[in-house]
Write an enzyme that holds these catalytic residues in place. Structure first.
Site, PDB file in Angstrom:
ATOM      1  N   TYR A 164     -18.784 -26.235  20.553  1.00 54.85           N
ATOM      2  CA  TYR A 164     -17.985 -25.028  20.320  1.00 54.85           C
ATOM      3  C   TYR A 164     -17.339 -25.073  18.930  1.00 54.85           C
ATOM      4  CZ  TYR A 164     -14.377 -21.454  21.322  1.00 54.85           C
ATOM      5  OH  TYR A 164     -13.562 -20.349  21.303  1.00 54.85           O
TER       6      TYR A 164
ATOM      7  N   GLU B  28     -17.910 -27.011  16.210  1.00 54.71           N
ATOM      8  CA  GLU B  28     -18.857 -26.995  15.088  1.00 54.71           C
ATOM      9  C   GLU B  28     -19.674 -25.706  15.101  1.00 54.71           C
ATOM     10  OE1 GLU B  28     -18.456 -28.832  12.727  1.00 54.71           O
ATOM     11  OE2 GLU B  28     -18.048 -30.908  13.276  1.00 54.71           O
ATOM     12  N   GLY B  29     -19.943 -25.189  16.309  1.00 55.19           N
ATOM     13  CA  GLY B  29     -20.657 -23.914  16.407  1.00 55.19           C
ATOM     14  C   GLY B  29     -19.886 -22.814  15.689  1.00 55.19           C
ATOM     15  N   LYS B  30     -18.583 -22.756  15.919  1.00 60.94           N
ATOM     16  CA  LYS B  30     -17.775 -21.711  15.268  1.00 60.94           C
ATOM     17  C   LYS B  30     -17.641 -21.981  13.775  1.00 60.94           C
ATOM     18  CE  LYS B  30     -16.512 -19.035  18.780  1.00 60.94           C
ATOM     19  NZ  LYS B  30     -16.710 -17.601  18.864  1.00 60.94           N
TER      20      LYS B  30
ATOM     21  N   ARG C 272      -9.048 -22.474  31.962  1.00 56.24           N
ATOM     22  CA  ARG C 272      -8.054 -22.456  30.891  1.00 56.24           C
ATOM     23  C   ARG C 272      -6.669 -22.602  31.505  1.00 56.24           C
ATOM     24  NH1 ARG C 272     -10.379 -17.842  26.766  1.00 56.24           N
ATOM     25  NH2 ARG C 272     -11.453 -16.991  28.565  1.00 56.24           N
TER      26      ARG C 272
ATOM     27  N   VAL D   4      -3.564 -21.306  31.238  1.00 58.20           N
ATOM     28  CA  VAL D   4      -2.690 -20.260  31.772  1.00 58.20           C
ATOM     29  C   VAL D   4      -3.230 -19.767  33.123  1.00 58.20           C
ATOM     30  CG1 VAL D   4      -1.722 -17.960  31.392  1.00 58.20           C
ATOM     31  CG2 VAL D   4      -1.871 -19.569  29.484  1.00 58.20           C
ATOM     32  N   SER D   5      -4.535 -19.483  33.171  1.00 58.73           N
ATOM     33  CA  SER D   5      -5.105 -19.005  34.441  1.00 58.73           C
ATOM     34  C   SER D   5      -5.051 -20.102  35.497  1.00 58.73           C
ATOM     35  CB  SER D   5      -6.525 -18.480  34.231  1.00 58.73           C
ATOM     36  OG  SER D   5      -7.266 -19.341  33.420  1.00 58.73           O
TER      37      SER D   5
ATOM     38  N   GLY E 112       1.183 -33.861  29.677  1.00 56.28           N
ATOM     39  CA  GLY E 112       1.641 -32.483  29.451  1.00 56.28           C
ATOM     40  C   GLY E 112       2.470 -32.332  28.187  1.00 56.28           C
TER      41      GLY E 112
ATOM     42  N   GLN F 101       1.173 -32.381  25.116  1.00 55.33           N
ATOM     43  CA  GLN F 101       0.410 -31.679  24.068  1.00 55.33           C
ATOM     44  C   GLN F 101       0.900 -30.231  23.989  1.00 55.33           C
ATOM     45  OE1 GLN F 101      -0.672 -32.514  27.079  1.00 55.33           O
ATOM     46  NE2 GLN F 101      -2.557 -31.528  27.707  1.00 55.33           N
TER      47      GLN F 101
HETATM   48  P1  NAD Z   1     -14.929 -14.854  27.644  1.00 55.51           P
HETATM   49  O1  NAD Z   1     -15.718 -16.029  28.117  1.00 55.51           O
HETATM   50  O2  NAD Z   1     -14.113 -14.094  28.621  1.00 55.51           O
HETATM   51  O3  NAD Z   1     -15.879 -13.797  26.940  1.00 55.51           O
HETATM   52  C1  NAD Z   1     -17.068 -14.149  26.278  1.00 55.51           C
HETATM   53  C2  NAD Z   1     -18.103 -13.077  26.607  1.00 55.51           C
HETATM   54  O4  NAD Z   1     -19.311 -13.381  25.908  1.00 55.51           O
HETATM   55  C3  NAD Z   1     -18.457 -13.044  28.084  1.00 55.51           C
HETATM   56  O5  NAD Z   1     -18.486 -11.711  28.537  1.00 55.51           O
HETATM   57  C4  NAD Z   1     -19.823 -13.689  28.159  1.00 55.51           C
HETATM   58  O6  NAD Z   1     -20.590 -13.271  29.258  1.00 55.51           O
HETATM   59  C5  NAD Z   1     -20.411 -13.280  26.819  1.00 55.51           C
HETATM   60  N1  NAD Z   1     -21.463 -14.176  26.338  1.00 55.51           N
HETATM   61  C6  NAD Z   1     -21.428 -15.528  26.269  1.00 55.51           C
HETATM   62  N2  NAD Z   1     -22.583 -15.990  25.753  1.00 55.51           N
HETATM   63  C7  NAD Z   1     -23.351 -14.891  25.480  1.00 55.51           C
HETATM   64  C8  NAD Z   1     -24.644 -14.721  24.928  1.00 55.51           C
HETATM   65  N3  NAD Z   1     -25.397 -15.775  24.568  1.00 55.51           N
HETATM   66  N4  NAD Z   1     -25.117 -13.472  24.799  1.00 55.51           N
HETATM   67  C9  NAD Z   1     -24.388 -12.396  25.165  1.00 55.51           C
HETATM   68  N5  NAD Z   1     -23.142 -12.501  25.694  1.00 55.51           N
HETATM   69  C10 NAD Z   1     -22.633 -13.736  25.840  1.00 55.51           C
HETATM   70  O7  NAD Z   1     -14.041 -15.378  26.439  1.00 55.51           O
HETATM   71  P2  NAD Z   1     -12.901 -14.637  25.612  1.00 55.51           P
HETATM   72  O8  NAD Z   1     -11.650 -15.373  25.813  1.00 55.51           O
HETATM   73  O9  NAD Z   1     -12.952 -13.177  25.821  1.00 55.51           O
HETATM   74  O10 NAD Z   1     -13.390 -14.963  24.126  1.00 55.51           O
HETATM   75  C11 NAD Z   1     -14.067 -14.010  23.334  1.00 55.51           C
HETATM   76  C12 NAD Z   1     -14.313 -14.588  21.958  1.00 55.51           C
HETATM   77  O11 NAD Z   1     -13.087 -14.966  21.354  1.00 55.51           O
HETATM   78  C13 NAD Z   1     -15.202 -15.839  21.963  1.00 55.51           C
HETATM   79  O12 NAD Z   1     -16.077 -15.782  20.866  1.00 55.51           O
HETATM   80  C14 NAD Z   1     -14.213 -16.965  21.795  1.00 55.51           C
HETATM   81  O13 NAD Z   1     -14.794 -18.073  21.141  1.00 55.51           O
HETATM   82  C15 NAD Z   1     -13.139 -16.316  20.945  1.00 55.51           C
HETATM   83  N6  NAD Z   1     -11.833 -16.979  21.137  1.00 55.51           N
HETATM   84  C16 NAD Z   1     -11.095 -16.742  22.267  1.00 55.51           C
HETATM   85  C17 NAD Z   1      -9.891 -17.408  22.443  1.00 55.51           C
HETATM   86  C18 NAD Z   1      -9.004 -17.173  23.645  1.00 55.51           C
HETATM   87  O14 NAD Z   1      -7.963 -17.821  23.765  1.00 55.51           O
HETATM   88  N7  NAD Z   1      -9.322 -16.261  24.539  1.00 55.51           N
HETATM   89  C19 NAD Z   1      -9.442 -18.327  21.490  1.00 55.51           C
HETATM   90  C20 NAD Z   1     -10.234 -18.560  20.376  1.00 55.51           C
HETATM   91  C21 NAD Z   1     -11.425 -17.864  20.196  1.00 55.51           C
HETATM   92  N1  UDP Z   2      -4.653 -28.144  30.568  1.00 56.22           N
HETATM   93  C1  UDP Z   2      -3.851 -28.712  31.554  1.00 56.22           C
HETATM   94  N2  UDP Z   2      -4.087 -28.363  32.846  1.00 56.22           N
HETATM   95  C2  UDP Z   2      -5.046 -27.490  33.212  1.00 56.22           C
HETATM   96  C3  UDP Z   2      -5.858 -26.902  32.211  1.00 56.22           C
HETATM   97  C4  UDP Z   2      -5.637 -27.267  30.886  1.00 56.22           C
HETATM   98  O1  UDP Z   2      -2.952 -29.509  31.271  1.00 56.22           O
HETATM   99  O2  UDP Z   2      -5.188 -27.220  34.424  1.00 56.22           O
HETATM  100  C5  UDP Z   2      -4.381 -28.503  29.151  1.00 56.22           C
HETATM  101  C6  UDP Z   2      -5.598 -28.915  28.344  1.00 56.22           C
HETATM  102  O3  UDP Z   2      -5.843 -30.300  28.498  1.00 56.22           O
HETATM  103  C7  UDP Z   2      -5.157 -28.549  26.943  1.00 56.22           C
HETATM  104  C8  UDP Z   2      -4.285 -27.313  27.149  1.00 56.22           C
HETATM  105  O4  UDP Z   2      -3.892 -27.332  28.524  1.00 56.22           O
HETATM  106  O5  UDP Z   2      -4.356 -29.574  26.392  1.00 56.22           O
HETATM  107  C9  UDP Z   2      -4.973 -25.997  26.834  1.00 56.22           C
HETATM  108  O6  UDP Z   2      -6.195 -25.995  27.527  1.00 56.22           O
HETATM  109  P1  UDP Z   2      -7.187 -24.748  27.513  1.00 56.22           P
HETATM  110  O7  UDP Z   2      -8.444 -25.190  28.192  1.00 56.22           O
HETATM  111  O8  UDP Z   2      -6.501 -23.548  28.039  1.00 56.22           O
HETATM  112  O9  UDP Z   2      -7.448 -24.439  25.969  1.00 56.22           O
HETATM  113  P2  UDP Z   2      -7.794 -25.328  24.672  1.00 56.22           P
HETATM  114  O10 UDP Z   2      -7.765 -26.787  25.018  1.00 56.22           O
HETATM  115  O11 UDP Z   2      -9.148 -24.882  24.279  1.00 56.22           O
HETATM  116  O12 UDP Z   2      -6.721 -24.995  23.723  1.00 56.22           O
END
Ligand code: NAD
Ligand code: UDP
Length: 323
Positions: free
Chosen positions: A148, A150-152, A189, A191-192, A210, A212
């Site tokens: 993820y 490096e991809g971004k 994630r 929050v959810s 906890g 971080q």
């Molecule tokens: P999400 O997983 O809810 O949404 C991603 C969407 O992309 C989904 O609908 C999924 O089905 C679709 N998708 C995935 N791979 C695909 C593919 N190969 N072809 C077509 N569709 C594809 O995630 P999100 O939180 O809505 O994130 C959206 C974008 O924002 C992502 O690019 C993510 O990297 C970026 N982003 C989100 C957060 C965040 O906190 N939500 C933080 C940093 C970056």
């Molecule tokens: N995390 C946690 N409990 C959980 C899910 C995640 O403590 O049930 C931590 C996770 O290890 C990270 C932070 O919460 O330190 C944020 O995680 P999340 O997956 O939401 O996003 P990211 O790590 O990509 O910022």
């Protein structure tokens, strides 16, 4: 026939952020093509627009090229939750690289402007805190988050090479942790996870101790920043996030105070390469976009909890939390 309405392509439009963006563009009277492969997106997120004359839905994977007539490409397609992007890490890297390559090819052919949803993960486990856009990051190239991160990073590189070589109009947005209604209950994630655990009356799982930190932006603020970036003249990369920094333990306390203060917090192993701290510097967004977040975490949690309560139901009574 010439068409003066802006034609938008939203990749990942059935996902969490994408579907909120679709709502904003539709409400503004624009045309929207929502493209998604439904890996982590759901039709229910955009069901309200199906059948609308300005809305089209295409099931497609961005790793395959596609030809469409559009003016603006909002390139969000990519799983964002560590659980999901690590599920098939090679596919995640392909989605980031090939997906962005295909969308930039489309932007070039159409003369369209492309906005890339990049991420704070490009900073890795940062040695500079808080993180300005000028910080180049500390990313493990071979770890479990690398597909993820490096991809971004290479997706950003592609954008800037298309701009230099072909004059493609790009906007690069570095999104920090964003939350709100329509997150998947099981996407892992934080929050959810915490909200769903608390609504089910289960212990909240802290990874590590906890301590971080993360900075949590409410989805409405994030989408406003995204739209301003696309409409404005600044290319980016630009941080969009809420600078309020919280430990994960503090987040757990805030969630359980609102659902059931008696719930237990339990510690689980910290995943590899989990960044210790994260907080955006948003001076650039303030200056270039006139943007800053308006929804404090406590307020955003209230509406997110209400949404999840509706979605999954709960045995836990809502709690009054003193302001
Ligand atoms: P999400 O997983 O809810 O949404 C991603 C969407 O992309 C989904 O609908 C999924 O089905 C679709 N998708 C995935 N791979 C695909 C593919 N190969 N072809 C077509 N569709 C594809 O995630 P999100 O939180 O809505 O994130 C959206 C974008 O924002 C992502 O690019 C993510 O990297 C970026 N982003 C989100 C957060 C965040 O906190 N939500 C933080 C940093 C970056
Ligand atoms: N995390 C946690 N409990 C959980 C899910 C995640 O403590 O049930 C931590 C996770 O290890 C990270 C932070 O919460 O330190 C944020 O995680 P999340 O997956 O939401 O996003 P990211 O790590 O990509 O910022």
């Amino acid at each position: 026939m010439p068409n003066s309405i802006t034609r938008n392509l939203v990749t990942g439009g059935a996902g969490f952020l994408g579907s909120h963006l679709v709502d904003r563009l539709m409400a503004a009277g624009e045309e929207v093509i929502c493209l998604d492969n439904y890996f982590t997106g759901r039709k229910a997120n955009i069901a309200q627009w199906i059948g609308h004359p300005r809305f089209e839905l295409i099931r497609h994977d961005v790793t395959d090229p596609i030809r469409l007539e559009v003016d603006r490409i909002w390139h969000l397609a990519c799983p964002a939750s560590p659980v999901h992007y690590q599920h098939n890490s090679i596919k995640t890297a392909k989605t980031s690289f090939l997906g962005t390559y295909n969308m930039l090819g489309l932007a070039r052919r159409m003369g369209a402007r492309l906005l890339l949803a990049s991420t704070s993960e490009v900073y890795g486990d940062p040695e500079v805190h808080p993180q300005p856009e000028s910080y180049r990051g500390c990313v493990n190239t071979i770890g479990i988050r690398s597909c993820y991160d490096e991809g971004k990073r290479v997706a950003e590189t592609l954008c800037f090479d298309y701009q230099r070589m072909h004059g493609t109009e790009i906007r690069v947005m570095r999104i920090f942790n964003t939350y709100g209604p329509r997150m998947l209950p099981d996407d892992g994630r934080v929050v959810s996870n915490f909200i769903v655990q608390a609504l089910r009356g289960e212990p909240l799982t802290l990874y590590g101790d906890g301590s971080q930190t993360r900075s949590f932006c409410y989805v409405d603020d994030l989408i406003e920043g995204m739209i301003r970036l696309m409409n404005g003249q600044h290319t980016g990369p630009i941080n969009i996030g809420n600078p309020g920094e919280f430990t994960i333990r503090q987040l757990a306390e805030l969630v359980r105070a609102r659902i059931n203060p008696d719930l237990e917090l339990v510690c689980r192993p910290l995943p590899a390469d989990d960044p210790l701290q994260r907080q955006p510097v948003i001076d650039l967004a303030r200056r270039e976009l006139g943007w800053e977040p308006t929804v404090p975490l406590e307020q955003g949690l209230e509406s997110t909890i209400a949404w999840f309560r509706e979605l999954i139901g709960s045995t836990q009574e809502p709690q009054e939390v003193p302001a």
